[in-house]
Design an enzyme around this catalytic site. Structure first.
Site, PDB file in Angstrom:
ATOM      1  N   ALA A  97      -8.397   2.042  -0.197  1.00 45.17           N
ATOM      2  CA  ALA A  97      -7.536   0.888   0.078  1.00 45.17           C
ATOM      3  C   ALA A  97      -6.296   1.350   0.806  1.00 45.17           C
ATOM      4  O   ALA A  97      -5.980   2.541   0.832  1.00 45.17           O
ATOM      5  CB  ALA A  97      -7.122   0.219  -1.246  1.00 45.17           C
ATOM      6  N   THR A 116      -5.324  -3.486  -9.372  1.00 48.31           N
ATOM      7  CA  THR A 116      -3.925  -3.239  -9.745  1.00 48.31           C
ATOM      8  C   THR A 116      -3.357  -4.364 -10.601  1.00 48.31           C
ATOM      9  O   THR A 116      -3.835  -5.505 -10.539  1.00 48.31           O
ATOM     10  CB  THR A 116      -3.088  -3.099  -8.456  1.00 48.31           C
ATOM     11  N   ASP A 117      -2.318  -4.043 -11.353  1.00 46.47           N
ATOM     12  CA  ASP A 117      -1.611  -5.081 -12.123  1.00 46.47           C
ATOM     13  C   ASP A 117      -0.818  -6.019 -11.208  1.00 46.47           C
ATOM     14  O   ASP A 117      -0.420  -7.105 -11.621  1.00 46.47           O
ATOM     15  CB  ASP A 117      -0.685  -4.449 -13.177  1.00 46.47           C
ATOM     16  N   GLU A 118      -0.588  -5.590  -9.950  1.00 47.65           N
ATOM     17  CA  GLU A 118       0.248  -6.408  -9.053  1.00 47.65           C
ATOM     18  C   GLU A 118      -0.388  -7.753  -8.723  1.00 47.65           C
ATOM     19  O   GLU A 118       0.298  -8.650  -8.238  1.00 47.65           O
ATOM     20  CB  GLU A 118       0.565  -5.649  -7.760  1.00 47.65           C
ATOM     21  N   TYR A 152       0.126  -6.682   0.092  1.00 45.90           N
ATOM     22  CA  TYR A 152      -0.749  -5.715  -0.591  1.00 45.90           C
ATOM     23  C   TYR A 152      -1.403  -6.362  -1.815  1.00 45.90           C
ATOM     24  O   TYR A 152      -2.632  -6.318  -1.974  1.00 45.90           O
ATOM     25  CB  TYR A 152       0.057  -4.475  -1.025  1.00 45.90           C
ATOM     26  N   LYS A 163      -5.396  -7.183  -2.591  1.00 49.34           N
ATOM     27  CA  LYS A 163      -6.137  -6.658  -3.745  1.00 49.34           C
ATOM     28  C   LYS A 163      -6.692  -7.816  -4.584  1.00 49.34           C
ATOM     29  O   LYS A 163      -7.826  -7.755  -5.073  1.00 49.34           O
ATOM     30  CB  LYS A 163      -5.237  -5.767  -4.613  1.00 49.34           C
ATOM     31  N   ASN A 184       1.215   1.262 -12.608  1.00 49.49           N
ATOM     32  CA  ASN A 184       1.668   2.358 -11.730  1.00 49.49           C
ATOM     33  C   ASN A 184       1.248   3.727 -12.245  1.00 49.49           C
ATOM     34  O   ASN A 184       1.620   4.121 -13.351  1.00 49.49           O
ATOM     35  CB  ASN A 184       3.196   2.373 -11.650  1.00 49.49           C
ATOM     36  N   ASN A 211      13.511   1.455 -13.026  1.00 50.46           N
ATOM     37  CA  ASN A 211      13.405   2.463 -11.953  1.00 50.46           C
ATOM     38  C   ASN A 211      14.560   3.456 -11.978  1.00 50.46           C
ATOM     39  O   ASN A 211      14.365   4.661 -11.796  1.00 50.46           O
ATOM     40  CB  ASN A 211      13.397   1.763 -10.583  1.00 50.46           C
TER      41      ASN A 211
HETATM   42  P1  NAD Z   1      -3.933   6.376  -1.806  1.00 47.58           P
HETATM   43  O1  NAD Z   1      -3.174   5.580  -0.798  1.00 47.58           O
HETATM   44  O2  NAD Z   1      -3.343   7.635  -2.312  1.00 47.58           O
HETATM   45  O3  NAD Z   1      -5.380   6.757  -1.201  1.00 47.58           O
HETATM   46  C1  NAD Z   1      -6.197   5.824  -0.556  1.00 47.58           C
HETATM   47  C2  NAD Z   1      -7.402   6.575   0.003  1.00 47.58           C
HETATM   48  O4  NAD Z   1      -8.272   5.625   0.628  1.00 47.58           O
HETATM   49  C3  NAD Z   1      -7.037   7.610   1.065  1.00 47.58           C
HETATM   50  O5  NAD Z   1      -7.735   8.808   0.829  1.00 47.58           O
HETATM   51  C4  NAD Z   1      -7.482   6.956   2.368  1.00 47.58           C
HETATM   52  O6  NAD Z   1      -7.852   7.895   3.369  1.00 47.58           O
HETATM   53  C5  NAD Z   1      -8.673   6.136   1.884  1.00 47.58           C
HETATM   54  N1  NAD Z   1      -8.965   5.001   2.778  1.00 47.58           N
HETATM   55  C6  NAD Z   1      -8.086   4.079   3.260  1.00 47.58           C
HETATM   56  N2  NAD Z   1      -8.725   3.208   4.056  1.00 47.58           N
HETATM   57  C7  NAD Z   1     -10.034   3.588   4.065  1.00 47.58           C
HETATM   58  C8  NAD Z   1     -11.197   3.064   4.694  1.00 47.58           C
HETATM   59  N3  NAD Z   1     -11.131   1.983   5.506  1.00 47.58           N
HETATM   60  N4  NAD Z   1     -12.373   3.664   4.464  1.00 47.58           N
HETATM   61  C9  NAD Z   1     -12.448   4.763   3.670  1.00 47.58           C
HETATM   62  N5  NAD Z   1     -11.382   5.306   3.069  1.00 47.58           N
HETATM   63  C10 NAD Z   1     -10.186   4.719   3.259  1.00 47.58           C
HETATM   64  O7  NAD Z   1      -4.289   5.374  -2.979  1.00 47.58           O
HETATM   65  P2  NAD Z   1      -4.200   5.556  -4.568  1.00 47.58           P
HETATM   66  O8  NAD Z   1      -2.801   5.432  -4.999  1.00 47.58           O
HETATM   67  O9  NAD Z   1      -5.011   6.735  -4.950  1.00 47.58           O
HETATM   68  O10 NAD Z   1      -4.966   4.218  -5.040  1.00 47.58           O
HETATM   69  C11 NAD Z   1      -6.378   4.186  -5.161  1.00 47.58           C
HETATM   70  C12 NAD Z   1      -6.811   2.803  -5.626  1.00 47.58           C
HETATM   71  O11 NAD Z   1      -6.194   2.493  -6.864  1.00 47.58           O
HETATM   72  C13 NAD Z   1      -6.422   1.675  -4.666  1.00 47.58           C
HETATM   73  O12 NAD Z   1      -7.475   0.744  -4.612  1.00 47.58           O
HETATM   74  C14 NAD Z   1      -5.181   1.055  -5.308  1.00 47.58           C
HETATM   75  O13 NAD Z   1      -5.051  -0.300  -4.964  1.00 47.58           O
HETATM   76  C15 NAD Z   1      -5.499   1.252  -6.778  1.00 47.58           C
HETATM   77  N6  NAD Z   1      -4.332   1.363  -7.668  1.00 47.58           N
HETATM   78  C16 NAD Z   1      -3.360   2.309  -7.419  1.00 47.58           C
HETATM   79  C17 NAD Z   1      -2.298   2.435  -8.309  1.00 47.58           C
HETATM   80  C18 NAD Z   1      -1.209   3.466  -8.105  1.00 47.58           C
HETATM   81  O14 NAD Z   1      -0.231   3.466  -8.857  1.00 47.58           O
HETATM   82  N7  NAD Z   1      -1.330   4.384  -7.155  1.00 47.58           N
HETATM   83  C19 NAD Z   1      -2.210   1.591  -9.425  1.00 47.58           C
HETATM   84  C20 NAD Z   1      -3.213   0.611  -9.616  1.00 47.58           C
HETATM   85  C21 NAD Z   1      -4.272   0.525  -8.745  1.00 47.58           C
HETATM   86  O1  DAU Z   2       1.571  -1.438 -10.113  1.00 45.05           O
HETATM   87  C1  DAU Z   2       0.549  -0.744  -9.481  1.00 45.05           C
HETATM   88  C2  DAU Z   2       0.955  -0.416  -8.070  1.00 45.05           C
HETATM   89  O2  DAU Z   2       1.907   0.632  -8.156  1.00 45.05           O
HETATM   90  C3  DAU Z   2      -0.207  -0.013  -7.167  1.00 45.05           C
HETATM   91  O3  DAU Z   2      -1.099  -1.077  -7.064  1.00 45.05           O
HETATM   92  C4  DAU Z   2       0.309   0.394  -5.788  1.00 45.05           C
HETATM   93  O4  DAU Z   2      -0.766   0.851  -4.994  1.00 45.05           O
HETATM   94  C5  DAU Z   2       1.317   1.504  -5.966  1.00 45.05           C
HETATM   95  O5  DAU Z   2       1.877   1.841  -4.718  1.00 45.05           O
HETATM   96  C6  DAU Z   2       2.424   1.078  -6.933  1.00 45.05           C
HETATM   97  O6  DAU Z   2       3.238   0.025  -6.336  1.00 45.05           O
HETATM   98  P1  DAU Z   2       4.826  -0.021  -6.520  1.00 45.05           P
HETATM   99  O7  DAU Z   2       5.410  -0.798  -5.425  1.00 45.05           O
HETATM  100  O8  DAU Z   2       5.183  -0.413  -7.905  1.00 45.05           O
HETATM  101  O9  DAU Z   2       5.145   1.572  -6.381  1.00 45.05           O
HETATM  102  P2  DAU Z   2       6.277   2.361  -5.588  1.00 45.05           P
HETATM  103  O10 DAU Z   2       6.179   3.794  -5.994  1.00 45.05           O
HETATM  104  O11 DAU Z   2       6.285   2.041  -4.140  1.00 45.05           O
HETATM  105  O12 DAU Z   2       7.622   1.760  -6.204  1.00 45.05           O
HETATM  106  C7  DAU Z   2       7.876   1.817  -7.605  1.00 45.05           C
HETATM  107  C8  DAU Z   2       9.175   1.064  -7.851  1.00 45.05           C
HETATM  108  O13 DAU Z   2      10.254   1.821  -7.267  1.00 45.05           O
HETATM  109  C9  DAU Z   2       9.242  -0.298  -7.202  1.00 45.05           C
HETATM  110  O14 DAU Z   2       9.969  -1.181  -8.052  1.00 45.05           O
HETATM  111  C10 DAU Z   2      10.013  -0.077  -5.911  1.00 45.05           C
HETATM  112  C11 DAU Z   2      10.945   1.062  -6.275  1.00 45.05           C
HETATM  113  N1  DAU Z   2      11.296   1.999  -5.179  1.00 45.05           N
HETATM  114  C12 DAU Z   2      10.274   2.524  -4.433  1.00 45.05           C
HETATM  115  C13 DAU Z   2      10.519   3.400  -3.406  1.00 45.05           C
HETATM  116  C14 DAU Z   2       9.400   3.968  -2.579  1.00 45.05           C
HETATM  117  C15 DAU Z   2      12.599   2.363  -4.944  1.00 45.05           C
HETATM  118  O15 DAU Z   2      13.537   1.896  -5.646  1.00 45.05           O
HETATM  119  N2  DAU Z   2      12.862   3.236  -3.944  1.00 45.05           N
HETATM  120  C16 DAU Z   2      11.887   3.751  -3.141  1.00 45.05           C
HETATM  121  O16 DAU Z   2      12.210   4.532  -2.199  1.00 45.05           O
END
Ligand code: NAD
Ligand code: DAU
Length: 361
Positions: A84, A135-137, A161, A165, A190, A260
């Site tokens: 994603a 995601t919870d979002e 985003y 999702k 997160n 945060n």
């Molecule tokens: P990330 O951004 O670190 O990695 C995404 C991966 O997907 C990358 O390796 C990228 O190359 C690959 N990708 C993107 N587009 C693609 C495509 N068209 N075809 C094939 N591969 C592709 O993401 P993450 O943080 O590891 O999140 C993984 C999943 O978990 C996502 O679906 C995200 O919505 C979900 N999620 C993430 C979080 C979080 O906190 N990171 C929380 C809840 C859910």
């Molecule tokens: O809740 C799950 C989600 O968590 C996933 O679905 C998303 O893929 C993942 O990116 C994450 O989203 P957030 O927007 O919550 O994560 P991020 O790390 O970008 O930001 C966390 C919090 O911190 C958010 O309230 C925004 C804030 N923030 C973020 C950045 C990058 C800052 O205050 N400063 C920053 O520079």
């Protein structure tokens, strides 16, 4: 679960999940299908690249022919769909790619699975599963006094985003309901831990602090996230794959909800301790409040009673120890970090997202 396709396995959670699966399962074949976008990083999987159970195929989930060929070539019975676009701020500056990957990509992958499992009847239906990682979002934003989200809470996504999702979750559910495609969905809070791309809050703060750069806190820094260690997330997904019921959705959360600003201050304190001779001590002096994220969700909180009661899962990591281990991981892996820092795309992103915020403040 014999032949598993992991999409997006070169990303943060995907690479942790591949490590986890290869640790706990012996008799599997695992295919990582990843397009290697800016967020994909094969350095995160260097230690498993030669494992005979592991196969990497550079491929795009929006390409139905490629996905169909992978399913057939490897006789895939289980899909774990991580791929994603994932960064909320990028979805605000450029939403189009989120629609393409998260909606069209998930649709394309579902079609490939429907064709191989349901039309061609390649494998016994009871042996296949499409697991969608969400995601919870999708639930929107909570006020301070509102109860945590359950699996029955109506969707109300706020960012492009989150909306993309939410749409992908609906597509998965509809393929189960209409075509009988076996599926499960997890909605997770997160994540933090090793191998997270440093555009997200925790690794960004660690790396900026190490370099003595400003630590950007959006708005008043009082937004609340439900922080979950990535290894706890991987264990939960594995449990859902092995014990979860077809057609069910499970919430996963960390049971940790500091603001945060508290997260940022905690990282600063850990760095003060681990880097006692740093010229940037005390690191908290680097904190800079910058213009808020448009439409910024205030609070997330996941009710995880279902997965706890039905599958016996609960998070094992405390935030205190998990954050310390994460800071230590970034300190111990400078090559992984430097390879990303040197990329033009990453530098361009930092300029695009942060320069205008600092000016607006
Ligand atoms: P990330 O951004 O670190 O990695 C995404 C991966 O997907 C990358 O390796 C990228 O190359 C690959 N990708 C993107 N587009 C693609 C495509 N068209 N075809 C094939 N591969 C592709 O993401 P993450 O943080 O590891 O999140 C993984 C999943 O978990 C996502 O679906 C995200 O919505 C979900 N999620 C993430 C979080 C979080 O906190 N990171 C929380 C809840 C859910
Ligand atoms: O809740 C799950 C989600 O968590 C996933 O679905 C998303 O893929 C993942 O990116 C994450 O989203 P957030 O927007 O919550 O994560 P991020 O790390 O970008 O930001 C966390 C919090 O911190 C958010 O309230 C925004 C804030 N923030 C973020 C950045 C990058 C800052 O205050 N400063 C920053 O520079």
């Amino acid at each position: 679960m014999k032949n598993i396709l992991v999409t997006g396995g070169a990303g943060f959670i995907g690479s942790n999940f591949i490590h986890h699966l290869l640790r706990v399962e012996t008799d599997i074949r695992l295919v990582n299908a990843d397009a290697l976008t800016y967020a994909g990083n094969l350095d995160s999987l260097a230690d498993v690249a030669d494992d005979p159970r592991y196969h990497f195929v550079q491929s795009n989930i929006c390409d139905g022919e490629q996905m169909g060929a992978i399913l057939r070539d490897f006789q895939i019975d289980t899909i774990v769909h991580f791929a994603a676009e994932t960064h909320v701020d990028r979805s605000i500056l450029g939403p189009r790619q989120f629609i393409e990957t998260n909606l069209v990509g998930t649709f394309t992958l579902l079609e490939a699975a429907r064709n191989y499992w349901l039309n061609e009847k390649a494998l016994p239906l009871q042996s296949v599963r499409f697991h969608h990682v969400s995601t919870d979002e999708v639930f929107g934003s909570l006020a301070l006094d509102e109860p945590a989200w359950t699996e029955d809470t109506p969707y109300a996504p706020n960012s492009p985003y989150a909306a993309s999702k939410a749409g992908s979750d609906h597509l998965v559910r509809s393929y189960g309901h209409t075509f009988g495609l076996p599926y499960t969905i997890t909605n997770c809070s997160n994540n933090y831990g090793a191998y997270q791309f440093p555009e997200k809050l925790i690794p960004l703060i660690i790396l900026n602090a190490l370099e003595g750069k400003p630590l950007p806190v959006y708005g008043d820094g009082q937004q609340i996230r439900d922080w979950l260690h990535v290894e706890d997330h991987c264990e939960a997904i594995h449990l859902v794959l092995t014990k979860g019921k077809n057609g069910e959705t499970y919430n996963i959360g960390g049971e940790n909800q500091p603001a945060n600003l508290t997260i940022v201050e905690t990282i600063c304190a850990i760095l003060d301790d681990l880097r006692r001779d740093s010229p940037h001590k005390p690191h908290r002096n680097l904190i800079q409040f910058v213009a808020d994220r448009p439409g910024h969700d205030r609070r997330y909180d996941m009710d995880t009673r279902k997965i706890n009661a039905q599958l016996g899962w609960s998070p094992r990591h405390t935030l205190e120890q998990g954050l310390r281990d994460t800071v230590q991981w970034y300190l111990s892996n400078p090559e992984w970090v430097d390879a990303i820092r040197q990329r033009q795309e990453y530098k361009g992103w930092l300029d695009a997202n942060y320069k205008s915020r600092e000016e607006k403040q």
